[in-house]
Design a protein around this motif. Sequence first.
Motif, PDB file in Angstrom:
ATOM      1  N   ALA A  25       0.873  -1.177   0.000  1.00  0.00           N
ATOM      2  CA  ALA A  25       0.000   0.000   0.000  1.00  0.00           C
ATOM      3  C   ALA A  25       0.905   1.220   0.000  1.00  0.00           C
ATOM      4  O   ALA A  25       1.887   1.275   0.741  1.00  0.00           O
ATOM      5  CB  ALA A  25      -0.896   0.005   1.228  1.00  0.00           C
ATOM      6  N   VAL A  54      -1.021  -0.892  -4.109  1.00  0.00           N
ATOM      7  CA  VAL A  54      -2.372  -0.478  -3.724  1.00  0.00           C
ATOM      8  C   VAL A  54      -2.300   1.011  -3.373  1.00  0.00           C
ATOM      9  O   VAL A  54      -1.728   1.372  -2.342  1.00  0.00           O
ATOM     10  CB  VAL A  54      -2.900  -1.300  -2.532  1.00  0.00           C
ATOM     11  CG1 VAL A  54      -4.332  -0.894  -2.216  1.00  0.00           C
ATOM     12  CG2 VAL A  54      -2.800  -2.791  -2.803  1.00  0.00           C
ATOM     13  N   VAL A  74      -5.580   3.181   4.611  1.00  0.00           N
ATOM     14  CA  VAL A  74      -4.940   1.868   4.543  1.00  0.00           C
ATOM     15  C   VAL A  74      -5.873   0.806   5.108  1.00  0.00           C
ATOM     16  O   VAL A  74      -6.004  -0.285   4.551  1.00  0.00           O
ATOM     17  CB  VAL A  74      -3.584   1.890   5.278  1.00  0.00           C
ATOM     18  CG1 VAL A  74      -2.968   0.505   5.322  1.00  0.00           C
ATOM     19  CG2 VAL A  74      -2.630   2.877   4.607  1.00  0.00           C
ATOM     20  N   ILE A  77      -8.427  -1.048   2.796  1.00  0.00           N
ATOM     21  CA  ILE A  77      -7.965  -1.994   1.771  1.00  0.00           C
ATOM     22  C   ILE A  77      -8.404  -3.401   2.160  1.00  0.00           C
ATOM     23  O   ILE A  77      -8.092  -3.859   3.260  1.00  0.00           O
ATOM     24  CB  ILE A  77      -6.430  -1.939   1.624  1.00  0.00           C
ATOM     25  CG1 ILE A  77      -5.983  -0.546   1.206  1.00  0.00           C
ATOM     26  CG2 ILE A  77      -5.946  -3.000   0.646  1.00  0.00           C
ATOM     27  CD1 ILE A  77      -4.477  -0.334   1.302  1.00  0.00           C
ATOM     28  N   VAL A  81      -2.114  -6.594   3.739  1.00  0.00           N
ATOM     29  CA  VAL A  81      -1.105  -5.717   3.154  1.00  0.00           C
ATOM     30  C   VAL A  81       0.217  -6.088   3.810  1.00  0.00           C
ATOM     31  O   VAL A  81       0.310  -6.122   5.036  1.00  0.00           O
ATOM     32  CB  VAL A  81      -1.447  -4.228   3.401  1.00  0.00           C
ATOM     33  CG1 VAL A  81      -0.286  -3.336   3.017  1.00  0.00           C
ATOM     34  CG2 VAL A  81      -2.702  -3.833   2.642  1.00  0.00           C
ATOM     35  N   VAL A  84       3.461  -1.024   4.009  1.00  0.00           N
ATOM     36  CA  VAL A  84       2.931   0.293   3.668  1.00  0.00           C
ATOM     37  C   VAL A  84       4.127   1.203   3.435  1.00  0.00           C
ATOM     38  O   VAL A  84       4.951   1.414   4.328  1.00  0.00           O
ATOM     39  CB  VAL A  84       2.024   0.874   4.771  1.00  0.00           C
ATOM     40  CG1 VAL A  84       1.541   2.273   4.372  1.00  0.00           C
ATOM     41  CG2 VAL A  84       0.832  -0.037   5.030  1.00  0.00           C
TER      42      VAL A  84
END
Length: 155
Positions: A25, A54, A74, A77, A81, A84
């Motif tokens: 992300a 993302v 975040v 999503i 993930v 980040v």
Amino acid sequence: MDWRANLIEDDAGVRDVLTRSRRVAVLGIRPESHAHKPAHSVPAYLQKHGYDIVPVPVHGETEPILGRPVYRAVADIPGQVDLVQVFRRPEDIDAHVADLLAKKPHAVWFQLGIRNDAAAEKLARAGIRVVQDRCMKVELARLSQERELSGSSPA
């Protein structure tokens, strides 16, 4: 485990974060109209090298970026993930800590020139690995070069 172990400052830790991460992300990503900015060019580079990017823009963008739908936070999503990547001024990161903690990625990476020790400590205490003040593009290129020299297969 001591939370300080989650503060990644050595090359081995950086390599581990890069090789264990596939879905990234990008908080603060910029759209194609800002392709000259690292907040667009770095994620584009990562996408070309197999990372699932993302987008999580922070400047009101609603259109897809890098061909992917955007998310407002975040935590919005769907699914896991791994990492980040953060393109925010150090003083702006505090406003995103609760969002990052809610998603609980394996790692958070503050791009080159970005350092917020207080936010890094909160994330590290929650079991999230944190890299600060390094460029993912540079580190990935270095890792790829090391693999080529050693004869290993790429990530």
